[in-house]
Design a protein around this motif. Structure first.
Motif, PDB file in Angstrom:
ATOM      1  N   GLN A 271       3.958   7.794  -0.616  1.00 51.33           N
ATOM      2  CA  GLN A 271       3.365   6.544  -0.155  1.00 51.33           C
ATOM      3  C   GLN A 271       4.407   5.429  -0.200  1.00 51.33           C
ATOM      4  N   GLY A 272       4.056   4.300   0.426  1.00 43.14           N
ATOM      5  CA  GLY A 272       5.002   3.198   0.474  1.00 43.14           C
ATOM      6  C   GLY A 272       6.254   3.596   1.228  1.00 43.14           C
ATOM      7  N   ASP A 273       7.416   3.161   0.737  1.00 47.45           N
ATOM      8  CA  ASP A 273       8.704   3.499   1.317  1.00 47.45           C
ATOM      9  C   ASP A 273       9.297   4.652   0.524  1.00 47.45           C
ATOM     10  N   ARG A 274       9.037   5.875   0.960  1.00 51.17           N
ATOM     11  CA  ARG A 274       9.541   7.092   0.315  1.00 51.17           C
ATOM     12  C   ARG A 274       9.172   7.164  -1.163  1.00 51.17           C
ATOM     13  N   GLY A 275       7.945   6.711  -1.463  1.00 53.91           N
ATOM     14  CA  GLY A 275       7.431   6.787  -2.826  1.00 53.91           C
ATOM     15  C   GLY A 275       7.512   5.488  -3.595  1.00 53.91           C
ATOM     16  N   TYR A 276       8.187   4.489  -3.051  1.00 54.49           N
ATOM     17  CA  TYR A 276       8.279   3.170  -3.688  1.00 54.49           C
ATOM     18  C   TYR A 276       7.214   2.278  -3.049  1.00 54.49           C
ATOM     19  N   SER A 277       6.184   1.923  -3.822  1.00 52.76           N
ATOM     20  CA  SER A 277       5.020   1.211  -3.294  1.00 52.76           C
ATOM     21  C   SER A 277       4.999  -0.218  -3.820  1.00 52.76           C
ATOM     22  N   LYS A 278       5.322  -1.175  -2.946  1.00 52.43           N
ATOM     23  CA  LYS A 278       5.312  -2.586  -3.349  1.00 52.43           C
ATOM     24  C   LYS A 278       3.883  -3.066  -3.555  1.00 52.43           C
ATOM     25  N   LYS A 279       3.709  -3.911  -4.560  1.00 50.53           N
ATOM     26  CA  LYS A 279       2.399  -4.481  -4.856  1.00 50.53           C
ATOM     27  C   LYS A 279       2.377  -6.001  -4.712  1.00 50.53           C
ATOM     28  N   SER A 280       3.528  -6.614  -4.528  1.00 46.54           N
ATOM     29  CA  SER A 280       3.597  -8.052  -4.298  1.00 46.54           C
ATOM     30  C   SER A 280       4.965  -8.370  -3.721  1.00 46.54           C
ATOM     31  N   GLU A 281       5.145  -9.609  -3.281  1.00 48.41           N
ATOM     32  CA  GLU A 281       6.448 -10.039  -2.774  1.00 48.41           C
ATOM     33  C   GLU A 281       7.371 -10.465  -3.901  1.00 48.41           C
ATOM     34  N   ARG A 282       6.906 -10.369  -5.164  1.00 50.08           N
ATOM     35  CA  ARG A 282       7.714 -10.811  -6.310  1.00 50.08           C
ATOM     36  C   ARG A 282       8.294  -9.641  -7.098  1.00 50.08           C
ATOM     37  N   GLY A 283       8.203  -8.425  -6.558  1.00 48.91           N
ATOM     38  CA  GLY A 283       8.874  -7.308  -7.183  1.00 48.91           C
ATOM     39  C   GLY A 283       7.984  -6.317  -7.891  1.00 48.91           C
ATOM     40  N   GLN A 284       6.705  -6.621  -8.087  1.00 49.72           N
ATOM     41  CA  GLN A 284       5.815  -5.646  -8.707  1.00 49.72           C
ATOM     42  C   GLN A 284       5.692  -4.427  -7.788  1.00 49.72           C
ATOM     43  N   ALA A 285       5.708  -3.229  -8.387  1.00 48.60           N
ATOM     44  CA  ALA A 285       5.698  -2.009  -7.581  1.00 48.60           C
ATOM     45  C   ALA A 285       5.337  -0.827  -8.454  1.00 48.60           C
ATOM     46  N   SER A 286       5.060   0.286  -7.805  1.00 54.75           N
ATOM     47  CA  SER A 286       4.825   1.552  -8.500  1.00 54.75           C
ATOM     48  C   SER A 286       5.551   2.649  -7.743  1.00 54.75           C
ATOM     49  N   TYR A 287       5.720   3.795  -8.407  1.00 52.71           N
ATOM     50  CA  TYR A 287       6.063   5.027  -7.710  1.00 52.71           C
ATOM     51  C   TYR A 287       4.747   5.723  -7.394  1.00 52.71           C
ATOM     52  N   TYR A 288       4.599   6.187  -6.149  1.00 55.08           N
ATOM     53  CA  TYR A 288       3.272   6.575  -5.677  1.00 55.08           C
ATOM     54  C   TYR A 288       3.414   7.710  -4.667  1.00 55.08           C
ATOM     55  N   TYR A 289       2.713   8.798  -4.942  1.00 50.72           N
ATOM     56  CA  TYR A 289       2.579   9.866  -3.946  1.00 50.72           C
ATOM     57  C   TYR A 289       1.161  10.407  -3.993  1.00 50.72           C
ATOM     58  N   SER A 290       0.790  11.151  -2.961  1.00 51.69           N
ATOM     59  CA  SER A 290      -0.576  11.658  -2.838  1.00 51.69           C
ATOM     60  C   SER A 290      -0.560  13.114  -2.379  1.00 51.69           C
ATOM     61  N   GLN A 291      -1.649  13.800  -2.675  1.00 51.95           N
ATOM     62  CA  GLN A 291      -1.942  15.086  -2.051  1.00 51.95           C
ATOM     63  C   GLN A 291      -3.301  14.917  -1.346  1.00 51.95           C
TER      64      GLN A 291
END
Length: 366
Positions: free
Chosen positions: A186-206
């Motif tokens: 998910q997101g950009d190759r697993g890097y999922s932004k949560k705000s414009e201030r740098g909050q993010a997660s690593y995220y993938y799905s099945q």
């Protein structure tokens, strides 16, 4: 192991969980997820997710979850949904720790939803004592006897086959999950932004699981089948301090495409949108934040909370114009941090079904 010791251990874990959750409730963002995360490992762009290692736990990060939802039909053709979730929360930076020195707390949620009923349950565990663990190979995640587990045949690429089971006071379920398709970043190759201030997660799905098994409600056992979606995320600060909650959709479209969308609500009303379009070929494409429209169209009063349970979903660049309808508008999780979670159907430019999760809706309207 004596029964008294076991009860004492669980009482201790439950008491500690209550203390920690109460502390988090006073912190920033929903469930404290917007609090400053100094000392924990930071989520940064450019990381390459690695399997099977990333199916396992990441104790250097503050929080992560293994999250499964399933849209099912019973032998009478009636729809229902179920949820199985395991959360890991680090109490302090510093990694795993051992035994009673573990810094990890665990929480699990399970639910079954029909058109006329919603059943949920919650459990807690202290890390380091074997009550809750996750291993990457062969994959296994459990809290007590709530389990999501693979075997020697489970593929690192697809995270399948798996079996999932849980039971509450008035329900239980057991499913087998199968697919040959690989997990999706998910997101950009697993890097999922949560705000414009740098909050993010690593995220993938099945999102490709085919599910089959049984659900027991009120003493009645129903054979069920359908499809399921599993999400994996880990982070140390997944919310900005002024983000009050989220509205998250996972959709199985009749075209064969999959769609993940979320809206993170800011207290000033300037919300953050993100999502991924997962094509029939499995290719995952991040959607532009200004190309997603999520608009509530109907609300449900749940206690003193006003919760938006029907939505208009639009992605003009993809020709998507959908209306979502809940199977049960009262799919409220009566957990320590209460939230709405339930199966939905969509109609319009595409037909399909999926799940909607909404957090941070307080008694004053959220």
């Amino acid at each position: 192991m004596s029964a008294n010791w076991l009860l004492s251990r669980r009482a201790f874990a439950g008491g500690l969980a209550t203390l920690l959750l109460a502390r988090a409730a006073r912190a920033q963002g929903f469930a404290g997820l917007g609090s400053e995360a100094s000392g924990f490992t930071e989520v940064l762009p450019g990381k390459t997710l690695s399997f099977p290692a990333d199916h396992g736990a990441h104790p250097d990060f503050r929080i992560e979850w293994w999250y499964l939802t399933a849209n099912l039909t019973d032998e009478r053709g009636e729809p229902l949904g179920l949820q199985w979730t395991l959360f890991r929360q680090a109490m302090a930076p510093g990694g795993e720790g051992s035994g009673w020195g573990s810094r990890q707390m665990w929480m699990a949620h399970a639910a079954v939803t029909r058109a006329t009923s919603h059943h949920s349950a919650e459990r807690f565990a202290r890390g380091g004592i074997g009550q809750a663990t996750v291993t990457a190979t062969p994959f296994s995640a459990h809290l007590d006897n709530w389990q999501l587990r693979g075997n020697e045949a489970t593929s690192a690429a697809s995270l399948a086959p798996l079996e999932v089971s849980a039971a509450g006071a008035d329900f239980s379920y057991a499913l087998k999950l199968r697919t040959e398709r690989p997990v999706v970043l998910q997101g950009d190759r697993g890097y999922s932004k949560k705000s414009e201030r740098g909050q993010a997660s690593y995220y993938y799905s099945q999102p490709y699981f085919e599910a089959e098994g049984s659900v027991t409600l009120g003493g009645r056992v129903s054979a069920v089948r359908g499809h399921a979606w599993m999400d994996r995320e880990w982070s140390s600060q997944p919310l900005a301090s002024d983000q009050t909650g989220w509205d998250w959709f996972s959709l199985h479209l009749s075209s064969g495409d999959k769609l993940m969308l979320f809206r993170l609500r800011h207290s000033d009303g300037r919300h953050y949108f993100a999502g991924n379009w997962i094509g029939i070929d499995g290719h995952s494409t991040a959607l532009p934040t200004d190309g997603i429209e999520l608009t509530p169209t109907a609300e449900t009063m749940i206690g003193e909370r006003r919760v938006p349970t029907s939505w208009r979903i639009a992605i003009p660049g993809r020709g998507v114009a959908l209306t979502s309808t809940p199977l049960n508008a009262n799919s409220w999780m009566t957990t320590r941090f209460p939230y709405w979670e339930g199966p939905i159907t969509v109609s319009g430019s595409h037909a399909g079904n999926g799940y909607l999760e909404m957090t941070g809706y307080n008694a004053n309207g959220g």
